[in-house]
Design an enzyme around this catalytic site. Structure first.
Site, PDB file in Angstrom:
ATOM      1  N   ASP A  32      68.366   4.097  50.515  1.00  0.00           N
ATOM      2  CA  ASP A  32      68.339   4.355  49.072  1.00  0.00           C
ATOM      3  C   ASP A  32      67.822   3.128  48.340  1.00  0.00           C
ATOM      4  OD1 ASP A  32      69.526   6.638  49.830  1.00  0.00           O
ATOM      5  OD2 ASP A  32      71.393   6.350  48.704  1.00  0.00           O
ATOM      6  N   PHE A  35      64.164   2.785  48.522  1.00  0.00           N
ATOM      7  CA  PHE A  35      63.612   3.801  47.627  1.00  0.00           C
ATOM      8  C   PHE A  35      63.669   3.311  46.177  1.00  0.00           C
ATOM      9  CE2 PHE A  35      63.709   7.584  44.995  1.00  0.00           C
ATOM     10  CZ  PHE A  35      62.757   8.401  45.577  1.00  0.00           C
ATOM     11  N   GLU A 112      66.385  37.332  54.521  1.00  0.00           N
ATOM     12  CA  GLU A 112      66.619  36.053  53.857  1.00  0.00           C
ATOM     13  C   GLU A 112      67.912  36.072  53.057  1.00  0.00           C
ATOM     14  OE1 GLU A 112      63.449  35.943  50.425  1.00  0.00           O
ATOM     15  OE2 GLU A 112      62.431  36.549  52.260  1.00  0.00           O
ATOM     16  N   LYS A 114      70.269  35.849  49.779  1.00  0.00           N
ATOM     17  CA  LYS A 114      70.166  36.079  48.342  1.00  0.00           C
ATOM     18  C   LYS A 114      70.958  34.955  47.680  1.00  0.00           C
ATOM     19  CE  LYS A 114      70.386  39.680  44.866  1.00  0.00           C
ATOM     20  NZ  LYS A 114      70.864  38.838  43.770  1.00  0.00           N
ATOM     21  N   ASP A 116      72.648  32.698  44.965  1.00  0.00           N
ATOM     22  CA  ASP A 116      73.342  33.063  43.730  1.00  0.00           C
ATOM     23  C   ASP A 116      73.189  31.957  42.696  1.00  0.00           C
ATOM     24  OD1 ASP A 116      74.752  34.665  42.096  1.00  0.00           O
ATOM     25  OD2 ASP A 116      76.710  34.231  42.961  1.00  0.00           O
ATOM     26  N   TYR A 224      61.327  31.778  47.552  1.00  0.00           N
ATOM     27  CA  TYR A 224      61.296  32.987  48.370  1.00  0.00           C
ATOM     28  C   TYR A 224      60.185  33.965  48.016  1.00  0.00           C
ATOM     29  CZ  TYR A 224      64.350  34.049  44.377  1.00  0.00           C
ATOM     30  OH  TYR A 224      64.881  34.160  43.128  1.00  0.00           O
ATOM     31  N   LYS A 311      74.457  43.292  49.258  1.00  0.00           N
ATOM     32  CA  LYS A 311      75.401  42.366  48.624  1.00  0.00           C
ATOM     33  C   LYS A 311      76.690  42.271  49.422  1.00  0.00           C
ATOM     34  CE  LYS A 311      75.012  42.283  44.009  1.00  0.00           C
ATOM     35  NZ  LYS A 311      74.975  41.231  43.002  1.00  0.00           N
ATOM     36  N   CYS A 405     106.529  28.156  21.026  1.00  0.00           N
ATOM     37  CA  CYS A 405     106.368  27.310  22.218  1.00  0.00           C
ATOM     38  C   CYS A 405     107.501  27.607  23.202  1.00  0.00           C
ATOM     39  CB  CYS A 405     106.378  25.834  21.832  1.00  0.00           C
ATOM     40  SG  CYS A 405     106.317  24.755  23.266  1.00  0.00           S
ATOM     41  N   CYS A 408     109.660  24.032  23.360  1.00  0.00           N
ATOM     42  CA  CYS A 408     110.374  23.444  22.218  1.00  0.00           C
ATOM     43  C   CYS A 408     110.660  24.442  21.101  1.00  0.00           C
ATOM     44  CB  CYS A 408     109.614  22.231  21.685  1.00  0.00           C
ATOM     45  SG  CYS A 408     108.102  22.692  20.802  1.00  0.00           S
ATOM     46  N   CYS A 423     100.819  24.557  20.458  1.00  0.00           N
ATOM     47  CA  CYS A 423     102.105  24.126  19.918  1.00  0.00           C
ATOM     48  C   CYS A 423     101.834  22.863  19.102  1.00  0.00           C
ATOM     49  CB  CYS A 423     103.092  23.825  21.049  1.00  0.00           C
ATOM     50  SG  CYS A 423     104.533  22.913  20.467  1.00  0.00           S
ATOM     51  N   CYS A 429     107.368  17.655  21.679  1.00  0.00           N
ATOM     52  CA  CYS A 429     107.387  18.697  22.701  1.00  0.00           C
ATOM     53  C   CYS A 429     107.205  18.051  24.072  1.00  0.00           C
ATOM     54  CB  CYS A 429     106.279  19.701  22.393  1.00  0.00           C
ATOM     55  SG  CYS A 429     106.115  21.010  23.608  1.00  0.00           S
TER      56      CYS A 429
HETATM   57  S1  IVH Z   1      62.878  38.416  45.668  1.00  0.00           S
HETATM   58  C1  IVH Z   1      60.465  41.399  43.013  1.00  0.00           C
HETATM   59  N1  IVH Z   1      64.433  36.992  47.202  1.00  0.00           N
HETATM   60  O1  IVH Z   1      67.904  37.950  42.894  1.00  0.00           O
HETATM   61  C2  IVH Z   1      61.621  40.783  43.677  1.00  0.00           C
HETATM   62  N2  IVH Z   1      65.124  37.358  44.958  1.00  0.00           N
HETATM   63  O2  IVH Z   1      68.257  40.755  41.899  1.00  0.00           O
HETATM   64  C3  IVH Z   1      61.647  39.319  43.532  1.00  0.00           C
HETATM   65  N3  IVH Z   1      67.238  36.228  44.374  1.00  0.00           N
HETATM   66  O3  IVH Z   1      65.735  37.892  40.174  1.00  0.00           O
HETATM   67  C4  IVH Z   1      62.895  38.697  43.957  1.00  0.00           C
HETATM   68  N4  IVH Z   1      67.586  35.291  46.328  1.00  0.00           N
HETATM   69  O4  IVH Z   1      66.655  35.649  40.982  1.00  0.00           O
HETATM   70  C5  IVH Z   1      64.266  37.515  45.973  1.00  0.00           C
HETATM   71  N5  IVH Z   1      65.673  35.698  48.682  1.00  0.00           N
HETATM   72  C6  IVH Z   1      65.507  36.225  47.467  1.00  0.00           C
HETATM   73  C7  IVH Z   1      66.438  36.011  46.425  1.00  0.00           C
HETATM   74  C8  IVH Z   1      66.214  36.613  45.180  1.00  0.00           C
HETATM   75  C9  IVH Z   1      68.046  35.445  45.095  1.00  0.00           C
HETATM   76  C10 IVH Z   1      67.493  36.607  42.955  1.00  0.00           C
HETATM   77  C11 IVH Z   1      66.304  36.508  42.063  1.00  0.00           C
HETATM   78  C12 IVH Z   1      66.065  37.876  41.516  1.00  0.00           C
HETATM   79  C13 IVH Z   1      67.363  38.550  41.740  1.00  0.00           C
HETATM   80  C14 IVH Z   1      67.089  40.024  41.987  1.00  0.00           C
END
Ligand code: IVH
Length: 668
Positions: A32, A35, A112, A114, A116, A224, A311, A405, A408, A423, A429
């Site tokens: 680090d 860097f 892949e 998904k 969040d 993605y 999901k 409260c 008290c 309170c 208190c």
């Molecule tokens: S593909 C046309 N791939 O999920 C489809 N989306 O519910 C383009 N997301 O708006 C999305 N991981 O923000 C894709 N591996 C993944 C994802 C992904 C998370 C999110 C993305 C999208 C939402 C769709």
């Protein structure tokens, strides 16, 4: 190219490469420190040679304080959502359906994660980032390029040369669990509302006005989806592997799958394996690999037919409410808490879950003895998400919020625009008094070794401490009367108190529990005011002139100092030797009270040495100069100032001040 230009280029290339090694590949090659040194060198060169400026230089990743609203722009390709399901059978059906729609072909599928977080679209031209846009309503989004540039794993300039001249890449901006926990811990200490999950935290952070704060939060991004006219390959997978080579973070979980059995195995593997990932995921996404097949399948109005999201079910448990209790915090806020029959949820036993405030409690419409659904929101903080009304006993009464409260008995108040009841008996208190002592002694504040939460409560119960100042009157023999205290632990607590006299003023200010004054705000206020006396004398206009201090905080400070028992407490802390002003020994005292002013020091001083005055000038943002000129703002004059200097200062009309006047200028 001259040698400066080539050094700048080399540093930028190297820093970009090391950034990628560190933030994308997780395998740094240099320390680090090395860097940082390269970065400093580049910063210096760029400062000296503005002609070689590049808005995408790695030095620009630190963000800036400039605040501005976000411009909106229309997406080139609308950002659609994904069809989703919670059932493996439906995923299998989707595979079969797409295969029938593509006669004579078996579809290759990419599996892949998904992620969040919050969706992002990046536009690159000639291998350089030109724009970052949020999803917005899918048609139009906010331009958040400055904020996105602070995310170290996002390449500003691409590797290789096989990228299309212009393309779009989509991905998810996420806040890794670790950074999320750190952020919430900090917010908890500052009594700021917590983020329910990393998704909200990532989305909130991305839309912040101050990119320097964004830079500090530790966002990350996974990609993605590649879009554009001349993509290098005709499959999704190969394009993503190309994107990985160009420098984007593409998850290692991205896998080619060949049939339904592969898909099912992928699901059952990641259903549990995802819990080991450093970021939050809420499912899996399956996509048809061939771009030609994708084109044939096309889109519905809302989502592509060539992809589906599976999901994960949130982990949820059903348990009985024993009773709702009402906690009183150190600032008097009342939090309703559901006390539950213990239940196992994602590996831990849950007995209590916060109901946050009256509005949330009402929205859930909780009745006595109800069966409640508990989920781990963001998988850490248990959350009540609903009531099984079928299981409700017919005569059950709704749970009512308290009007007084619970400790008290004082009638509660609720201020306009606030969600929480309070309170108002702040000085009588017990949980508020104890809470403020606990806060005062804790690690981030006075860090008093040997006195923790339990001791704070015990000291209060024994009548030995009602305010933080009482702690400094404690004797070892008094402590030894408390349960669990022996000779050594009592001595340790006394030593801890002794050591807390060195805690700097900014932390003392935070430790005082002034409502709305959190850790960061306290630091800024301490630096700007310089001392508690100055702060106590500041009016609303002066207070709101301090960065981050709005009217709510200003009024809270004024109210705090208007209270006699707070003032007494402060006087007793002063007598005990607690620091109530910024000192010069540490950088903590930095202000910009003297910004833009230049000083000449002359003569002998009594309150500080010449060198100390030099340091004080710099620490407060001023400049030291050695000889008097038209540009000098002040001469700081001590005893025996030379007559020639005096005359010159007079003839140029420069203000001559003595050390007392100077110290007053910097609030000391
Ligand atoms: S593909 C046309 N791939 O999920 C489809 N989306 O519910 C383009 N997301 O708006 C999305 N991981 O923000 C894709 N591996 C993944 C994802 C992904 C998370 C999110 C993305 C999208 C939402 C769709």
């Amino acid at each position: 190219m001259d040698s400066i230009a080539s050094e700048i280029k080399r540093l930028r290339d190297d820093l970009n490469r090391h950034n990628h090694k560190y933030y994308v590949e997780n395998s740094p090659e240099i320390s680090d420190r090395e860097f940082d040194e390269m970065m400093k060198r580049l910063e210096a060169l760029e400062r000296e040679h503005p002609e070689y400026d590049d808005p995408l230089s790695p030095t620009r990743r630190v963000g800036s304080d400039i605040t501005k609203g976000f411009e909106q722009t229309r997406h080139i390709y609308p950002m659609l959502s994904l069809g989703n399901t919670y059932s493996i059978e439906e995923v299998d059906e989707w595979v079969k359906r797409t295969e029938t729609a593509l006669p004579g072909l078996t579809a290759e599928i990419v599996g892949e994660m998904k992620f969040d977080g919050t969706g992002i679209s990046l536009i690159y031209e000639h291998g350089r980032l030109v724009r970052a846009v949020t999803r917005g309503d899918g048609e139009k989004g906010d331009v958040v390029t400055d904020n996105v540039m602070t995310i170290r794993s996002i390449p500003l300039v691409l590797n290789g040369d096989d990228w299309p001249e212009r393309f779009e890449i989509r991905g998810e901006i996420v806040l890794p669990w670790k950074a999320f926990d750190r952020l919430n811990e900090e917010r908890e200490r500052n009594e700021e509302p917590l983020f329910a999950n990393p998704r909200n935290a990532a989305a909130g952070t991305l839309k912040m006005q101050n990119s320097a704060v964004v830079a500090s939060r530790g966002l990350d991004a996974y990609f993605y989806y590649l879009l554009g006219e001349n993509l290098p390959y005709d499959t999704h997978y190969d394009n993503m592997m190309a994107a990985r080579r160009w420098g984007f973070k593409v998850s290692d979980a991205m896998t080619l799958l060949h049939d339904i059995a592969d898909v099912d195995r992928y699901i059952s593997h990641w259903d549990t394996a995802r819990k080991e990932l450093p970021v939050a995921t809420d499912g899996l996404v399956f996509k048809i690999n061939s771009l030609r097949q994708q084109l044939n399948l096309g889109f519905t109005a809302k989502s592509p037919r060539w992809a589906i999201a599976y999901k994960f079910a949130a982990e949820r448990a059903l348990t009985r409410l024993r009773f709702v209790s009402f906690d009183v915090g150190r600032l008097g806020y009342i939090t309703p808490v559901a006390n539950l029959e213990p239940v196992l949820l994602s590996g831990t036993i849950v007995k209590r879950a916060s109901l946050h405030n009256e509005d949330i409690m009402r929205a859930l419409d909780i009745h006595d003895n109800d069966m409640l659904y508990v989920e781990k929101g963001g998988e850490i903080i248990p959350k009540i998400t609903g009531v099984d009304t079928d299981a409700r006993q017919p005569d059950a009464e709704p749970v009512r919020f308290v009007s007084h409260c619970p400790v008290c008995g004082t009638p509660l108040v609720r201020f306009e625009g606030e969600a929480a009841w309070m309170c108002p008996n702040h000085y009588g208190c017990a949980p508020q008094l104890i809470g403020r002592i606990e806060h005062f002694v804790s690690r981030r504040m006075m860090n008093i070794d040997g006195i923790g939460d339990e001791t704070a409560a015990a000291l209060y119960a024994a009548g030995l401490a009602r305010t933080p100042a009482d702690l400094y009157d404690l004797r070892a023999d008094q402590l030894m009367m408390l349960a669990g205290f022996g000779h050594r632990s009592a001595e340790r607590a006394i030593e801890g108190l002794e050591a807390s006299r060195n805690v700097t003023f900014d932390r003392v200010l935070f430790a005082l529990s002034i409502p709305f004054v959190g850790e960061t705000t306290a630091r800024k206020i301490a630096r700007a005011a310089g001392s508690i006396d100055r702060l106590a004398s500041m009016n609303r206009i002066e207070l709101t002139g301090i960065e981050d201090v709005g009217e709510k905080i200003a009024d809270s400070i004024i109210e705090y100092f208007a209270n006699q028992s707070n003032r007494d407490n402060i006087e007793r802390l002063r007598a005990a030797g607690v620091q109530l002003e910024m000192t010069t020994e540490n950088d903590e005292g930095r202000t910009d009270l003297l910004a833009g002013k230049s000083f000449v020091i002359s003569g002998i001083f009594s309150r500080h040495s010449r060198d100390e005055y030099k340091k004080l000038i710099e620490l407060n943002g001023g400049k030291n100069v050695s000889s008097i000129s038209k540009k000098t703002d002040y001469v700081l004059a001590g005893e025996n100032m030379g007559p020639a200097k005096l005359e010159k200062a007079n003839s140029l009309g420069i203000a001559i001040i003595d050390e007392n006047q100077f110290l007053e200028m910097i609030g000391q």
